[in-house]
Design a protein around this motif. Structure first.
Motif, PDB file in Angstrom:
ATOM      1  N   LEU A  61      -0.859  -3.885  -9.016  1.00 25.43           N
ATOM      2  CA  LEU A  61      -0.804  -3.149  -7.920  1.00 25.43           C
ATOM      3  C   LEU A  61       0.231  -3.790  -6.968  1.00 25.43           C
ATOM      4  O   LEU A  61      -0.005  -5.088  -6.614  1.00 25.43           O
ATOM      5  CB  LEU A  61      -2.352  -3.077  -7.348  1.00 25.43           C
ATOM      6  CG  LEU A  61      -2.138  -2.337  -5.899  1.00 25.43           C
ATOM      7  CD1 LEU A  61      -2.130  -1.008  -5.968  1.00 25.43           C
ATOM      8  CD2 LEU A  61      -3.746  -2.470  -5.397  1.00 25.43           C
ATOM      9  N   GLU A  62       0.885  -2.853  -6.242  1.00 20.12           N
ATOM     10  CA  GLU A  62       1.942  -3.639  -5.171  1.00 20.12           C
ATOM     11  C   GLU A  62       1.572  -3.209  -3.746  1.00 20.12           C
ATOM     12  O   GLU A  62       1.147  -2.086  -3.669  1.00 20.12           O
ATOM     13  CB  GLU A  62       3.263  -3.042  -5.362  1.00 20.12           C
ATOM     14  CG  GLU A  62       4.182  -3.578  -6.746  1.00 20.12           C
ATOM     15  CD  GLU A  62       5.377  -2.957  -6.859  1.00 20.12           C
ATOM     16  OE1 GLU A  62       6.326  -3.790  -7.443  1.00 20.12           O
ATOM     17  OE2 GLU A  62       5.854  -1.956  -6.350  1.00 20.12           O
ATOM     18  N   ILE A  63       1.636  -3.993  -2.730  1.00 17.05           N
ATOM     19  CA  ILE A  63       1.476  -3.883  -1.412  1.00 17.05           C
ATOM     20  C   ILE A  63       2.833  -4.266  -0.715  1.00 17.05           C
ATOM     21  O   ILE A  63       3.281  -5.407  -0.885  1.00 17.05           O
ATOM     22  CB  ILE A  63       0.463  -4.530  -0.720  1.00 17.05           C
ATOM     23  CG1 ILE A  63      -1.022  -4.242  -1.454  1.00 17.05           C
ATOM     24  CG2 ILE A  63       0.206  -4.327   0.576  1.00 17.05           C
ATOM     25  CD1 ILE A  63      -2.100  -5.016  -0.925  1.00 17.05           C
ATOM     26  N   LEU A  64       3.390  -3.251  -0.214  1.00 14.30           N
ATOM     27  CA  LEU A  64       4.831  -3.186   0.422  1.00 14.30           C
ATOM     28  C   LEU A  64       4.775  -3.376   1.797  1.00 14.30           C
ATOM     29  O   LEU A  64       4.411  -2.371   2.586  1.00 14.30           O
ATOM     30  CB  LEU A  64       5.661  -2.003  -0.234  1.00 14.30           C
ATOM     31  CG  LEU A  64       5.436  -1.800  -1.710  1.00 14.30           C
ATOM     32  CD1 LEU A  64       6.172  -0.480  -2.140  1.00 14.30           C
ATOM     33  CD2 LEU A  64       6.466  -2.983  -2.272  1.00 14.30           C
ATOM     34  N   TYR A  65       5.494  -4.198   2.297  1.00 11.41           N
ATOM     35  CA  TYR A  65       5.775  -4.236   3.954  1.00 11.41           C
ATOM     36  C   TYR A  65       7.242  -4.160   4.084  1.00 11.41           C
ATOM     37  O   TYR A  65       7.925  -4.415   3.171  1.00 11.41           O
ATOM     38  CB  TYR A  65       5.330  -5.670   4.330  1.00 11.41           C
ATOM     39  CG  TYR A  65       4.949  -5.598   5.724  1.00 11.41           C
ATOM     40  CD1 TYR A  65       4.188  -4.945   6.485  1.00 11.41           C
ATOM     41  CD2 TYR A  65       6.036  -6.498   6.481  1.00 11.41           C
ATOM     42  CE1 TYR A  65       4.038  -5.104   7.937  1.00 11.41           C
ATOM     43  CE2 TYR A  65       5.809  -6.694   7.803  1.00 11.41           C
ATOM     44  CZ  TYR A  65       4.866  -6.040   8.691  1.00 11.41           C
ATOM     45  OH  TYR A  65       4.889  -6.051   9.733  1.00 11.41           O
ATOM     46  N   ILE A  68       8.644  -8.114   3.144  1.00 14.02           N
ATOM     47  CA  ILE A  68       8.125  -8.853   1.826  1.00 14.02           C
ATOM     48  C   ILE A  68       7.003  -7.856   1.256  1.00 14.02           C
ATOM     49  O   ILE A  68       6.377  -6.915   1.736  1.00 14.02           O
ATOM     50  CB  ILE A  68       7.245  -9.985   2.350  1.00 14.02           C
ATOM     51  CG1 ILE A  68       6.189  -9.743   3.480  1.00 14.02           C
ATOM     52  CG2 ILE A  68       8.378 -11.096   3.002  1.00 14.02           C
ATOM     53  CD1 ILE A  68       5.139 -11.127   3.727  1.00 14.02           C
ATOM     54  N   ALA A  69       6.626  -8.237   0.048  1.00 10.27           N
ATOM     55  CA  ALA A  69       5.657  -7.515  -0.724  1.00 10.27           C
ATOM     56  C   ALA A  69       4.946  -8.408  -1.617  1.00 10.27           C
ATOM     57  O   ALA A  69       5.208  -9.751  -1.791  1.00 10.27           O
ATOM     58  CB  ALA A  69       6.214  -6.625  -1.586  1.00 10.27           C
ATOM     59  N   LEU A  70       3.759  -7.888  -1.993  1.00  9.06           N
ATOM     60  CA  LEU A  70       3.009  -8.541  -2.747  1.00  9.06           C
ATOM     61  C   LEU A  70       2.412  -7.840  -4.058  1.00  9.06           C
ATOM     62  O   LEU A  70       2.087  -6.643  -3.913  1.00  9.06           O
ATOM     63  CB  LEU A  70       1.564  -9.144  -1.892  1.00  9.06           C
ATOM     64  CG  LEU A  70       0.557 -10.094  -2.917  1.00  9.06           C
ATOM     65  CD1 LEU A  70       1.417 -11.602  -3.392  1.00  9.06           C
ATOM     66  CD2 LEU A  70      -0.758 -10.221  -2.234  1.00  9.06           C
ATOM     67  N   ILE A  91       0.095 -13.192  -9.728  1.00  5.59           N
ATOM     68  CA  ILE A  91       0.095 -12.934  -8.314  1.00  5.59           C
ATOM     69  C   ILE A  91       1.723 -13.107  -8.072  1.00  5.59           C
ATOM     70  O   ILE A  91       2.281 -13.910  -8.641  1.00  5.59           O
ATOM     71  CB  ILE A  91      -0.393 -13.783  -7.500  1.00  5.59           C
ATOM     72  CG1 ILE A  91      -2.011 -13.529  -7.710  1.00  5.59           C
ATOM     73  CG2 ILE A  91      -0.340 -13.662  -6.140  1.00  5.59           C
ATOM     74  CD1 ILE A  91      -2.819 -14.437  -7.073  1.00  5.59           C
ATOM     75  N   SER A  92       2.530 -12.154  -7.432  1.00  3.76           N
ATOM     76  CA  SER A  92       3.781 -12.199  -7.177  1.00  3.76           C
ATOM     77  C   SER A  92       4.088 -12.056  -5.862  1.00  3.76           C
ATOM     78  O   SER A  92       4.311 -10.618  -5.460  1.00  3.76           O
ATOM     79  CB  SER A  92       4.695 -11.390  -8.267  1.00  3.76           C
ATOM     80  OG  SER A  92       4.419 -11.542  -9.851  1.00  3.76           O
ATOM     81  N   PRO A  93       4.323 -12.718  -5.012  1.00  3.74           N
ATOM     82  CA  PRO A  93       5.191 -12.182  -3.774  1.00  3.74           C
ATOM     83  C   PRO A  93       6.723 -11.996  -3.937  1.00  3.74           C
ATOM     84  O   PRO A  93       7.287 -12.862  -4.637  1.00  3.74           O
ATOM     85  CB  PRO A  93       4.704 -13.582  -2.997  1.00  3.74           C
ATOM     86  CG  PRO A  93       4.705 -14.659  -3.709  1.00  3.74           C
ATOM     87  CD  PRO A  93       4.143 -14.102  -4.966  1.00  3.74           C
ATOM     88  N   PHE A  94       7.004 -11.340  -3.440  1.00  5.68           N
ATOM     89  CA  PHE A  94       8.618 -10.855  -3.378  1.00  5.68           C
ATOM     90  C   PHE A  94       9.226 -10.460  -2.180  1.00  5.68           C
ATOM     91  O   PHE A  94       8.391  -9.910  -1.377  1.00  5.68           O
ATOM     92  CB  PHE A  94       9.103 -10.176  -4.790  1.00  5.68           C
ATOM     93  CG  PHE A  94       8.437  -8.774  -4.679  1.00  5.68           C
ATOM     94  CD1 PHE A  94       9.015  -7.744  -4.378  1.00  5.68           C
ATOM     95  CD2 PHE A  94       7.234  -8.640  -5.291  1.00  5.68           C
ATOM     96  CE1 PHE A  94       8.497  -6.317  -4.239  1.00  5.68           C
ATOM     97  CE2 PHE A  94       6.431  -7.362  -5.464  1.00  5.68           C
ATOM     98  CZ  PHE A  94       7.211  -6.386  -4.960  1.00  5.68           C
TER      99      PHE A  94
END
Length: 141
Positions: A61-65, A68-70, A91-94
């Motif tokens: 599941l991606e949470i996009l800002y 940045i995103a997680l 877990i992937s921050p990008f």
């Protein structure tokens, strides 16, 4: 408001820490829901990674800002060396972006060493639907 769904296929390359210092490569496809009125947007991703010692399949599941995103979710790993499989999580921050996306990921498994990957994802979004019902690869309202 501008609301779209995007499909973003991509390929990725990373340096691997943890299991052994080596490289991995793979592909992923993300489907995102983007709404210009919302600060946070979301989506899902399916990723497959290859390494000389293992293969990973990840559903996240991606949470996009805006910058940045997680991404987080379950990961299935096939240990090629010991001929075993493991279930864990990643877990992937990008950084968000188009075409060139720096990324880090941490994968944890109960009976397999943790995997740390630092790399880059090359992907391009294909926009499926906007408010006008237009199917296109360029979103320019």
């Amino acid at each position: 408001p501008k609301t779209i769904f995007a499909i973003s296929p991509g390929v990725k390359f990373a340096y691997v820490f943890g299991v052994e210092d080596s490289y991995s490569y793979g592909f992923e496809i993300a489907i995102s829901y983007l709404d210009s009125k919302k600060t946070f947007n979301y989506g899902g991703v399916l990723a497959v990674d290859f390494n000389k010692s293992y293969q990973k399949v990840h559903l996240g599941l991606e949470i996009l800002y805006p910058i940045i995103a997680l991404e987080f979710g379950p990961t299935f790993l096939i240990d090629k060396v010991n001929d075993k499989s493991h279930l864990g999580y990643t877990i992937s921050p990008f950084l968000t972006g188009i075409i060139f996306i720096p990324a880090f990921s941490y994968s944890n498994f109960k009976e397999f060493k943790s995997i740390y990957e630092l790399g880059v994802i090359f992907k391009y979004p294909f926009y499926i639907k906007n408010n006008n019902g237009i199917w296109s690869h360029i979103y320019n309202e």
